[in-house]
Scaffold this active site. Structure first.
Site, PDB file in Angstrom:
ATOM      1  N   CYS A 104      -3.359   1.402   6.170  1.00 23.04           N
ATOM      2  CA  CYS A 104      -3.760   0.628   7.353  1.00 23.04           C
ATOM      3  C   CYS A 104      -4.370   1.518   8.425  1.00 23.04           C
ATOM      4  O   CYS A 104      -5.076   1.053   9.303  1.00 23.04           O
ATOM      5  CB  CYS A 104      -2.550  -0.115   7.906  1.00 23.04           C
ATOM      6  SG  CYS A 104      -1.188   0.997   8.268  1.00 23.04           S
ATOM      7  N   ASN A 146       0.798  -1.240   0.000  1.00 23.19           N
ATOM      8  CA  ASN A 146       0.000   0.000   0.000  1.00 23.19           C
ATOM      9  C   ASN A 146       0.829   1.288   0.000  1.00 23.19           C
ATOM     10  O   ASN A 146       0.473   2.252  -0.657  1.00 23.19           O
ATOM     11  CB  ASN A 146      -1.036  -0.011   1.135  1.00 23.19           C
ATOM     12  CG  ASN A 146      -0.410  -0.085   2.497  1.00 23.19           C
ATOM     13  OD1 ASN A 146       0.616  -0.726   2.686  1.00 23.19           O
ATOM     14  ND2 ASN A 146      -1.001   0.578   3.453  1.00 23.19           N
TER      15      ASN A 146
HETATM   16  P1  NAD Z   1       0.103  -9.519   2.804  1.00 24.23           P
HETATM   17  O1  NAD Z   1       0.111 -10.053   4.193  1.00 24.23           O
HETATM   18  O2  NAD Z   1      -0.625 -10.274   1.765  1.00 24.23           O
HETATM   19  O3  NAD Z   1       1.589  -9.339   2.254  1.00 24.23           O
HETATM   20  C1  NAD Z   1       2.550  -8.564   2.919  1.00 24.23           C
HETATM   21  C2  NAD Z   1       3.931  -9.071   2.547  1.00 24.23           C
HETATM   22  O4  NAD Z   1       4.088 -10.382   3.062  1.00 24.23           O
HETATM   23  C3  NAD Z   1       4.176  -9.172   1.040  1.00 24.23           C
HETATM   24  O5  NAD Z   1       5.504  -8.829   0.757  1.00 24.23           O
HETATM   25  C4  NAD Z   1       3.936 -10.642   0.773  1.00 24.23           C
HETATM   26  O6  NAD Z   1       4.619 -11.121  -0.369  1.00 24.23           O
HETATM   27  C5  NAD Z   1       4.504 -11.256   2.033  1.00 24.23           C
HETATM   28  N1  NAD Z   1       3.986 -12.603   2.337  1.00 24.23           N
HETATM   29  C6  NAD Z   1       2.791 -13.136   1.997  1.00 24.23           C
HETATM   30  N2  NAD Z   1       2.720 -14.412   2.438  1.00 24.23           N
HETATM   31  C7  NAD Z   1       3.888 -14.673   3.067  1.00 24.23           C
HETATM   32  C8  NAD Z   1       4.410 -15.813   3.728  1.00 24.23           C
HETATM   33  N3  NAD Z   1       3.736 -16.959   3.819  1.00 24.23           N
HETATM   34  N4  NAD Z   1       5.643 -15.738   4.271  1.00 24.23           N
HETATM   35  C9  NAD Z   1       6.347 -14.585   4.198  1.00 24.23           C
HETATM   36  N5  NAD Z   1       5.919 -13.475   3.559  1.00 24.23           N
HETATM   37  C10 NAD Z   1       4.684 -13.518   3.009  1.00 24.23           C
HETATM   38  O7  NAD Z   1      -0.425  -8.025   2.948  1.00 24.23           O
HETATM   39  P2  NAD Z   1      -0.729  -7.011   1.771  1.00 24.23           P
HETATM   40  O8  NAD Z   1      -2.015  -7.439   1.140  1.00 24.23           O
HETATM   41  O9  NAD Z   1       0.481  -6.812   0.962  1.00 24.23           O
HETATM   42  O10 NAD Z   1      -0.952  -5.650   2.587  1.00 24.23           O
HETATM   43  C11 NAD Z   1      -2.167  -5.263   3.113  1.00 24.23           C
HETATM   44  C12 NAD Z   1      -2.234  -5.531   4.602  1.00 24.23           C
HETATM   45  O11 NAD Z   1      -1.140  -4.874   5.263  1.00 24.23           O
HETATM   46  C13 NAD Z   1      -3.477  -4.941   5.228  1.00 24.23           C
HETATM   47  O12 NAD Z   1      -3.994  -5.883   6.134  1.00 24.23           O
HETATM   48  C14 NAD Z   1      -2.972  -3.714   5.964  1.00 24.23           C
HETATM   49  O13 NAD Z   1      -3.743  -3.308   7.066  1.00 24.23           O
HETATM   50  C15 NAD Z   1      -1.627  -4.175   6.401  1.00 24.23           C
HETATM   51  N6  NAD Z   1      -0.758  -3.041   6.709  1.00 24.23           N
HETATM   52  C16 NAD Z   1      -0.426  -2.812   8.010  1.00 24.23           C
HETATM   53  C17 NAD Z   1       0.365  -1.721   8.340  1.00 24.23           C
HETATM   54  C18 NAD Z   1       0.761  -1.441   9.760  1.00 24.23           C
HETATM   55  O14 NAD Z   1       1.656  -0.640   9.972  1.00 24.23           O
HETATM   56  N7  NAD Z   1       0.142  -2.072  10.741  1.00 24.23           N
HETATM   57  C19 NAD Z   1       0.828  -0.873   7.332  1.00 24.23           C
HETATM   58  C20 NAD Z   1       0.464  -1.134   6.018  1.00 24.23           C
HETATM   59  C21 NAD Z   1      -0.331  -2.225   5.706  1.00 24.23           C
END
Ligand code: NAD
Length: 479
Positions: A281, A149
């Site tokens: 987020c 994001n």
């Molecule tokens: P996601 O969990 O699908 O992916 C995030 C990252 O994790 C990506 O790089 C992805 O390739 C990796 N990933 C996915 N599966 C994995 C696995 N099994 N092992 C290791 N890495 C893996 O999230 P997204 O769809 O990219 O992002 C959206 C989410 O992120 C939303 O839920 C949002 O709220 C959250 N978010 C949180 C914050 C915060 O600071 N709390 C900030 C931004 C986004």
């Protein structure tokens, strides 16, 4: 077509298996580049490079580290326009917004470069008996995984403190928005970052991300992403006794009390609902409004949201761009359908829209406002992460707090009131890592950043990040 390669030991490389993934431009739905589809072999190469660089980097002089990280910041600033354009094309966000985020990516490096120069260790003196002092030492090779994001901003938010504290890094950006992380490698080389100190691997989460988390020698994982992924990562990393920081999802309330400055509350609520297409987020997707001003707020809010222009992210007139991927576009639309099934009334939006000209096949969704839903329904409990907000009336402060705290999440909350005592009283009662009073997204990088409940474990920002990326060792001297 551009090939988004891994950056290992200071060199751009194809994945060992030479497999590729498609990378889409969400504003027109076409494939415009190819992403290295890496696996455990690429993680191993990245780990080896990082491990080789670590002995020198960890003892590098603080001032040298400061200069290099600052130089990276300067180069990001110098390339702001090109990086912002790349981010906008890759993610779908308006370019004017991407420019701000790229500026913030530079600030991350500048902030943690300075932090490295100021970070100090505690000592505990028991007069006549003992002196204890704490050594905060770098961990070794650490892993950083970021979401789609705020791509470069969140990637650098992890990498900068990891490097500032003397660690070497294997980092993985989201496979949905890898472009600016790819461009960062060149900037690091230009800035004089020694080769191997930062390594970037691209590809799918369950494949290369999983390999990074499972690597036996990578000792800490800093992860930002969805709650389900965070849970999976914890299940792998915890039994390996890795240090773990998890920044996860949210379903943030935005509470509007009757005593607030309505004009300001409306104006900022438009931002906190729809900035970056609602894909932040910290967005306030549940707007809770004191009953006595419910209609007044609703009318003014709808009027303001109607003014938002949506379309080509490269056109500065547009306040909203495209949804990041087809999969996410379908997910957001499915939640709008769910809201209707749950009895929600769509006050505004609710549909996808077709862009003009080259953007005809882009993934655009109207800003959507829904009312008449119970606070317990799925629409109000699950993270949608798109341009969709609900309006819910409340009678009392207790009810507002109860509804706010009713989800499994606890990341951020805004509250609007001109009653000073009420502001502090409610802030104390909310189950949330971050509370904004009469504002939203006002950030000071020194503050602890993170969530409670299913929004995460641990805190980033300021000394919290410096502490996460170091191990504390107590040294005791008996007097
Ligand atoms: P996601 O969990 O699908 O992916 C995030 C990252 O994790 C990506 O790089 C992805 O390739 C990796 N990933 C996915 N599966 C994995 C696995 N099994 N092992 C290791 N890495 C893996 O999230 P997204 O769809 O990219 O992002 C959206 C989410 O992120 C939303 O839920 C949002 O709220 C959250 N978010 C949180 C914050 C915060 O600071 N709390 C900030 C931004 C986004």
């Amino acid at each position: 077509m551009i090939k988004i390669q891994n950056f290992i030991d200071g060199v751009y490389k194809d994945a060992v298996e030479n497999n590729w993934l498609d990378n889409y431009n969400p504003a027109n739905g076409t494939v415009y580049s190819m992403i290295a589809d890496s696996d455990d072999k690429d993680v191993e190469l990245a780990y080896q490079a990082a491990n080789k660089a670590y002995p020198n980097w960890k003892v590098s002089h603080l001032e040298d580290r400061f200069k290099i990280l600052n130089r990276i910041a300067e180069l990001i600033d110098l390339n702001n326009d090109a990086l912002a354009e790349a981010e906008s094309i890759d993610q779908g966000k308006p370019k004017w917004l991407a420019k701000n985020e790229i500026k913030r990516a530079a600030q991350n490096f500048r902030f943690f470069a300075t932090a490295a120069m100021q970070f100090s260790n505690e000592s505990h003196h028991n007069e006549g008996f003992s002196i204890n002092y704490t050594l905060r030492q770098s961990i070794g090779v650490v892993g950083c995984i970021s979401p789609w994001n705020l791509p470069l901003y969140l990637f650098t938010w992890k990498i900068a403190p990891a490097l500032a504290t003397g660690n070497c890094v294997v980092a993985k950006p989201s496979e949905i928005t890898p472009m600016t992380a790819f461009l960062l490698g060149k900037i690091c080389n230009e800035a004089g970052l020694p080769t191997g100190v930062l390594n970037i691997v691209h590809g799918l989460g369950p494949k290369v991300g999983n390999a990074l988390v499972s690597h036996p020698k990578i000792k800490a994982i800093s992860f930002t992403g969805g709650t389900a992924t965070g849970k999976h990562i914890a299940s792998i990393a915890a039994p390996m006794f890795k240090k773990l920081s998890l920044e996860l999802g949210g379903k943030n309330p935005n509470i509007i009390f009757a005593s607030c400055d309505l004009q300001k509350a409306v104006k900022t609520s438009v931002e906190s609902s729809f900035l970056n297409q609602g894909e932040i987020c910290l967005c306030g997707s549940r707007i809770l409004i004191e009953k006595s001003i419910y209609n007044q707020f609703k009318i003014a809010f709808i009027e303001e949201v109607k003014k938002l222009k949506i379309g080509n992210p490269l056109n500065d007139e547009n306040r909203m761009g495209a949804i990041v991927s087809k999969m996410h576009f379908d997910k957001v639309l499915s939640y709008i359908e769910l809201a209707k099934q749950e009895g929600g009334e769509i006050l505004l939006g609710g549909e996808s829209i077709k862009g003009n000209g080259d953007n005809a096949n882009g993934w655009f969704i109207q800003p959507t406002i829904i009312e008449n839903l119970s606070h317990e329904c799925r629409t109000n409990q699950e993270e949608i992460f798109g341009p969709v907000v609900t309006l819910t009336p409340f009678d009392t402060e207790d009810e507002a707090v109860m509804i706010s705290n009713s989800t499994p999440y606890g990341l951020a909350c805004s509250l609007w009131t001109n009653d000073l005592t009420q502001a502090h009283r409610v802030a104390e009662r909310l189950e949330s890592g971050i509370i904004w009073i009469n504002c939203w997204l006002v950030r000071d990088l020194r503050t602890p950043f993170g969530g409670v409940k299913q929004s995460g474990v641990g805190r980033e920002g300021g000394w919290e990040a410096m502490r996460f990326f170091t191990e504390a060792k107590n040294v005791c001297v008996k007097l």
